[in-house]
Design a protein around this motif. Structure first.
Motif, PDB file in Angstrom:
ATOM      1  N   VAL A  19      32.332  -6.934  19.751  1.00 25.06           N
ATOM      2  CA  VAL A  19      32.657  -5.981  18.696  1.00 25.06           C
ATOM      3  C   VAL A  19      31.946  -4.642  18.877  1.00 25.06           C
ATOM      4  N   ALA A  20      30.810  -4.642  19.556  1.00 26.14           N
ATOM      5  CA  ALA A  20      30.047  -3.402  19.730  1.00 26.14           C
ATOM      6  C   ALA A  20      30.521  -2.566  20.911  1.00 26.14           C
ATOM      7  N   LEU A  21      31.395  -3.108  21.730  1.00 25.31           N
ATOM      8  CA  LEU A  21      31.851  -2.377  22.915  1.00 25.31           C
ATOM      9  C   LEU A  21      32.823  -1.262  22.529  1.00 25.31           C
ATOM     10  N   PRO A  22      32.814  -0.150  23.274  1.00 26.76           N
ATOM     11  CA  PRO A  22      33.744   0.949  22.972  1.00 26.76           C
ATOM     12  C   PRO A  22      35.208   0.580  23.224  1.00 26.76           C
ATOM     13  N   THR A  23      35.412  -0.448  24.024  1.00 27.99           N
ATOM     14  CA  THR A  23      36.791  -0.883  24.330  1.00 27.99           C
ATOM     15  C   THR A  23      37.249  -2.007  23.403  1.00 27.99           C
ATOM     16  N   PHE A  24      36.554  -2.167  22.277  1.00 33.99           N
ATOM     17  CA  PHE A  24      36.859  -3.289  21.384  1.00 33.99           C
ATOM     18  C   PHE A  24      38.314  -3.268  20.907  1.00 33.99           C
ATOM     19  N   ASP A  25      38.817  -2.090  20.559  1.00 32.64           N
ATOM     20  CA  ASP A  25      40.192  -2.007  20.044  1.00 32.64           C
ATOM     21  C   ASP A  25      41.209  -2.489  21.080  1.00 32.64           C
ATOM     22  N   ASP A  26      40.989  -2.107  22.333  1.00 29.40           N
ATOM     23  CA  ASP A  26      41.899  -2.556  23.391  1.00 29.40           C
ATOM     24  C   ASP A  26      41.808  -4.063  23.590  1.00 29.40           C
ATOM     25  N   LEU A  27      40.583  -4.577  23.566  1.00 29.46           N
ATOM     26  CA  LEU A  27      40.395  -6.020  23.734  1.00 29.46           C
ATOM     27  C   LEU A  27      41.023  -6.791  22.576  1.00 29.46           C
TER      28      LEU A  27
END
Length: 309
Positions: A19-27
């Motif tokens: 959840v903290a990653l900047p690519t969370f939305d894509d994941l």
């Protein structure tokens, strides 16, 4: 049911860890797409769907929570509701797909190159427009566009052979497509009446209808409509003698012998001819065109002239 729950829990656990990653939305988008595809392959009872709802984590899915709930609801089928079960398997009529082809599509089809690949690409376009459970005329129409638009002249039996040969190929494209929460039973004849959701999926950069160059659109539509399919195959003609039911004895007994009928007619005709003046009768010695020039005409001929019993 256990597999569905396992997939949801696994997806949510994975997303909670990233959840903290900047690519969370894509994941999250990828997990959502995978989960919806998996749900689309399952039919859930009302009790199973009710048990899944509390498992969904709104903190993970955010605005996509409603999309997941809708997907679960779409896959829910009351075992006693025959209407719901029947509608789930409803065939889709996409024979209007010629109206959804851009100019690039028409140029490709009319070139006549790599027809099998064109067929697969057409199926991909239809899948983008929401086709998942094609009707027989739809399969036939796709074959017509792929194999006949480029000028290929085929006999009816050859067209049917092509359809039989490539139907599994077309089915594979539709079965591999992402399941949808809702689909169209009939593709509208006008793209303006088509849902923007499907039209944008097929043409992300916008759709501009094209026109065939070598043939008219009316010709193409007739080609699609008349391409033979399995639902309209003619049964082979029955061979061998036809056994007719013999007439009953009672009906045979009611009929008068042909000789008796002829004798009665001849007697009636003789009596009618006696009523006709000799001068008039002589004019019709060779009959007339109505009775094909039978000598002295028939009873009906004289009745038309006013001579009857």
């Amino acid at each position: 049911m256990a597999q569905v729950e396992k997939q949801i829990v696994a997806a949510q656990k994975f997303l909670q860890n990233v959840v903290a990653l900047p690519t969370f939305d894509d994941l999250r988008g990828k997990q959502l797409k995978r989960l919806i595809a998996f749900l689309g392959k399952n039919v859930l009872s009302v009790e199973q769907s009710a048990a899944l709802m509390p498992i969904l984590d709104c903190n993970v899915w955010g605005l996509h929570m409603e999309e997941l709930k809708t997907c679960i609801a779409q896959q829910t089928c009351d075992e006693n509701d025959e209407t719901t079960a029947a509608s789930r398997a409803a065939l889709q009529d996409f024979t209007n797909i010629p109206h959804y082809l851009s100019q690039d599509w028409w140029n490709l089809l009319e070139s006549g190159k790599d027809k099998v690949r064109n067929l697969e690409s057409l199926c991909g376009l239809a899948a983008s427009l929401g086709l998942r459970n094609a009707s027989e005329p739809t399969y036939a129409g796709l074959c017509a566009l792929a194999f006949c638009v480029g000028g290929m002249q085929l006999l009816e039996e050859d067209k049917l052979k092509l359809l039989t040969l490539h139907k599994s190929r077309m089915k594979k494209v539709f079965s591999n497509a992402v399941p949808l929460a809702s689909v169209m039973d009939v593709l509208p004849s006008s793209p303006e009446d088509c849902s923007k959701q499907f039209l944008n999926a097929a043409y992300p950069n916008g759709f501009v209808a094209g026109t065939p160059v070598t043939k008219s659109m009316d010709y193409i539509c007739r080609l699609v409509a008349t391409y033979p399919c399995h639902c309209c195959e003619k049964k082979p003609a029955r061979k061998g003698p036809v056994h007719r039911k013999p007439a009953s004895h009672s009906s045979q007994g009611m009929k008068r012998p042909a000789a008796a009928q002829t004798a009665d007619y001849d007697e009636k005709r003789r009596r009618v001819l006696k009523l006709v003046p000799a001068a008039v009768l002589s004019r019709f010695k060779g009959g007339c065109s109505r009775c094909y020039h039978r000598e002295y005409c028939t009873v009906s001929c004289w009745a038309r002239r006013g001579y009857s019993l």
